[in-house]
Design a protein around this motif. Structure first.
Motif, PDB file in Angstrom:
ATOM      1  N   THR A   1       0.860  -1.182   0.000  1.00  0.00           N
ATOM      2  CA  THR A   1       0.000   0.000   0.000  1.00  0.00           C
ATOM      3  C   THR A   1       0.893   1.227   0.000  1.00  0.00           C
ATOM      4  O   THR A   1       2.093   1.142   0.285  1.00  0.00           O
ATOM      5  N   PHE A   2       0.312   2.370  -0.307  1.00  0.00           N
ATOM      6  CA  PHE A   2       1.106   3.592  -0.327  1.00  0.00           C
ATOM      7  C   PHE A   2       1.698   3.902   1.053  1.00  0.00           C
ATOM      8  O   PHE A   2       2.791   4.466   1.150  1.00  0.00           O
ATOM      9  N   ASP A   3       1.002   3.519   2.099  1.00  0.00           N
ATOM     10  CA  ASP A   3       1.509   3.779   3.444  1.00  0.00           C
ATOM     11  C   ASP A   3       2.794   3.009   3.734  1.00  0.00           C
ATOM     12  O   ASP A   3       3.620   3.442   4.535  1.00  0.00           O
TER      13      ASP A   3
ATOM     14  N   ILE B   1      -0.342  10.045  -5.775  1.00  0.00           N
ATOM     15  CA  ILE B   1      -1.716   9.760  -5.337  1.00  0.00           C
ATOM     16  C   ILE B   1      -2.682  10.794  -5.887  1.00  0.00           C
ATOM     17  O   ILE B   1      -3.756  10.463  -6.405  1.00  0.00           O
TER      18      ILE B   1
ATOM     19  N   ASP C   1      -5.853  10.164  -8.479  1.00  0.00           N
ATOM     20  CA  ASP C   1      -7.207  10.594  -8.138  1.00  0.00           C
ATOM     21  C   ASP C   1      -7.773  11.519  -9.212  1.00  0.00           C
ATOM     22  O   ASP C   1      -8.953  11.406  -9.597  1.00  0.00           O
TER      23      ASP C   1
ATOM     24  N   ALA D   1       1.022  -1.290  -5.185  1.00  0.00           N
ATOM     25  CA  ALA D   1       0.316  -0.313  -4.344  1.00  0.00           C
ATOM     26  C   ALA D   1      -0.679   0.490  -5.174  1.00  0.00           C
ATOM     27  O   ALA D   1      -1.797   0.781  -4.711  1.00  0.00           O
ATOM     28  N   MET D   2      -0.300   0.847  -6.398  1.00  0.00           N
ATOM     29  CA  MET D   2      -1.215   1.577  -7.291  1.00  0.00           C
ATOM     30  C   MET D   2      -2.447   0.722  -7.600  1.00  0.00           C
ATOM     31  O   MET D   2      -3.585   1.221  -7.604  1.00  0.00           O
TER      32      MET D   2
ATOM     33  N   ASN E   1      -3.718  -1.802  -5.815  1.00  0.00           N
ATOM     34  CA  ASN E   1      -4.546  -1.949  -4.610  1.00  0.00           C
ATOM     35  C   ASN E   1      -5.291  -0.669  -4.279  1.00  0.00           C
ATOM     36  O   ASN E   1      -6.417  -0.707  -3.763  1.00  0.00           O
ATOM     37  N   TYR E   2      -4.685   0.465  -4.572  1.00  0.00           N
ATOM     38  CA  TYR E   2      -5.326   1.752  -4.288  1.00  0.00           C
ATOM     39  C   TYR E   2      -6.499   2.009  -5.234  1.00  0.00           C
ATOM     40  O   TYR E   2      -7.576   2.430  -4.811  1.00  0.00           O
TER      41      TYR E   2
ATOM     42  N   LYS F   1      -7.962  -0.343  -7.158  1.00  0.00           N
ATOM     43  CA  LYS F   1      -8.727  -1.562  -7.387  1.00  0.00           C
ATOM     44  C   LYS F   1      -8.737  -1.889  -8.883  1.00  0.00           C
ATOM     45  O   LYS F   1      -9.759  -2.321  -9.438  1.00  0.00           O
TER      46      LYS F   1
END
Length: 501
Positions: A215-217, A230, A234, A270-271, A273-274, A276
């Motif tokens: 994940t990005f975190d 991010i 978006d 991560a991209m 998963n963010y 979907k």
């Protein structure tokens, strides 16, 4: 005239009902026994054939059958995909054969309709019959398969308008709602490797669930660069109307570049998963021609990430500025074909797509690939920084502060250590003190090796320069008798090996 005397007594009614019930049960038992014997003697395929012939005699001419093929040309038929998902919601005990699967992260089993099964559905008093079917062929494969899969939907002809205007739209809505509720990020690759050969990615693609936890975190990269990425993602996903208004294909290209071990693959996960979005891993080395590349492009689904890793070394694409390229006999894939794939007419075959390129050497890429519209945003994946170290130590050791942090921060700024190298040291012990002390020793050793390496490189450069000077003086004489271009290439190669401009 009707008289009260003509009304049968309660006893007579109950007696007659009991007799009728017993008779009905007997008839049902006989029918079940006959069906059981019939199923043992006559195969199901012949039973269906007999029933279909009998149905034709009884008025099947008043029915309409719609055939929904799996593919519409090169691309997946969205109605087929939606129908397949819709039928999952209609599974009932009357079915004889189902496919069952389960991913590692799911608690429930996933049931799907098998080939040959039939499902009866009712929509606004209209009775509809769904049939899953396939047709194996010895002809050329369609989208990578020697099997044509399709779904048949039959109903009364008088209901044609209602089915087309209302029912099929209802099927699409139910399918979209199911996909959103049960969204699973998939990882697609070319060919069969033991995963699902599902319709979502087309016949040439096979998939498995993407279980990558990134994940990005948890990504150890510059916080400012991370937030900018991010925000860019978006902005991209919410601008469908904007892209259509300005006349651009709804896609976005990213270049991730930097040394090995800096987290490029983890960032892609991560991209996915963010957003979907499912991932399509496109290996250019396994693609023979430009036409095959186009076919693979249109068979990918919307809302997906197309990944081309190590683009500088996956195939020998011509660098138009070098003039040293010789076409490969084993591949007809060209740079112009790739450019048309990512920024030409064929790039508009699909919506909401992200294309990610990775490379360890950005300077080796042709400038035509690097421009906006192809690689819109360039993200440098650098060596580990103090802020990246804070993320890693929190991930691996679960701590946010320690007395050794200042010493480690200083060493990290003085050496080039990748996040992968830092993570490996942190994994060597669950005790924070032991792990951090080991990391300090690793960084100090790397610092010493770096200083010694600089001295050695300097000596090598001086020796190489002396050899080049001698070689150039010799070539001044030899150029009269030898190919000048060959001598020039040799000098360029020696300079590159020596690290000189």
């Amino acid at each position: 005239m009707f008289s009260i005397k003509d009304v049968p007594s309660t006893t007579s009614v109950l007696s007659a009902y009991s007799a009728f019930t017993a008779t009905a049960m007997l008839v049902r038992t006989v029918i079940n026994e006959v069906q059981s014997v019939t199923n043992q003697i006559i195969p199901k395929k012949f039973q269906d054939m007999i029933l279909s012939k009998f149905g034709g005699l009884c008025g099947n001419g008043s029915r309409m059958t719609l055939t929904i093929d799996e593919f519409d040309g090169y691309s997946i038929n969205q109605l087929y995909e939606a129908s397949e998902i819709y039928l999952r919601t209609k599974i009932n005990p009357s079915l004889n054969s189902l496919k069952v699967s389960k991913s590692a992260k799911e608690n429930n089993f996933l049931l799907t309709i098998n080939i040959g099964e039939k499902i009866v559905d009712v929509f606004e008093d209209v009775q509809l019959l769904w049939v899953m079917a396939s047709d194996k062929t010895d002809e050329m494969p369609q989208n990578g398969r020697f099997e044509k899969r399709f779904i048949e939907l039959s109903f009364h002809k008088k209901c044609m308008e209602k089915v087309l205007s209302s029912y099929l739209r209802y099927v699409m809505e139910i399918s979209n709602a199911w996909k959103e509720e049960n969204k699973v990020v998939k990882l697609y690759a070319l060919g069969y490797f033991g995963g699902d050969s599902d319709s979502g990615g087309g016949g040439a693609w096979c998939s498995t669930n993407l279980d990558h936890p990134a994940t990005f975190d948890k990504i150890a990269m510059d916080p400012i660069v991370k937030q900018a990425l991010i925000d860019d993602l978006d902005r991209f996903v919410r601008r469908r109307d904007f892209y259509r208004t300005v006349g651009k294909a709804w896609k976005r290209g990213y270049l991730l570049y930097g040394p090995p071990g800096t987290g490029k693959s983890s960032l892609i996960a991560a991209m996915a998963n963010y957003l979907k979005f499912s991932i399509y891993d496109l290996e250019l080395a396994s693609i023979y021609s430009n036409s095959e590349l186009r076919r693979l492009l249109v068979s990918t689904s919307n809302r997906s990430i197309l990944v081309i890793e190590d683009i500088d070394c996956s195939i020998e694409l011509q660098n138009r500025q070098s003039g040293l390229y010789e076409p490969s006999e084993s591949s007809q894939l060209t740079l112009s074909g790739l450019l048309n794939f990512i920024d030409g007419l064929w790039s508009s075959c699909g919506d909401e797509r992200v294309i990610v390129f990775t490379t360890n050497h950005k300077e080796r890429l042709d400038s035509a690939l690097l421009r906006p519209g192809r690689m819109d945003k360039h993200i440098h994946m650098s060596y580990c920084t103090p802020s990246g170290f804070r993320i890693l130590v929190s991930n691996y050791l679960g701590i946010n502060d320690h007395d050794l942090f200042p010493d480690i921060d200083k060493l990290i700024t003085e050496v080039q250590a990748t996040p992968a190298e830092i993570a490996e040291e942190l994994m060597k012990s669950e005790d924070a003190n032991i792990a951090l002390e080991g990391l300090i020793k690793f960084l100090e050793r790397k610092k010493t090796e770096s200083v010694e390496g600089v001295t050695e490189i300097g000596d090598n450069k001086r020796k190489a320069k002396e050899e080049i000077d001698v070689d150039e003086n010799v070539n001044v004489i030899d150029d009269h008798d030898h190919d000048q271009q060959k001598a020039k290439k040799k000098r360029i190669l020696m300079r590159d090996q020596a690290g000189l401009k």
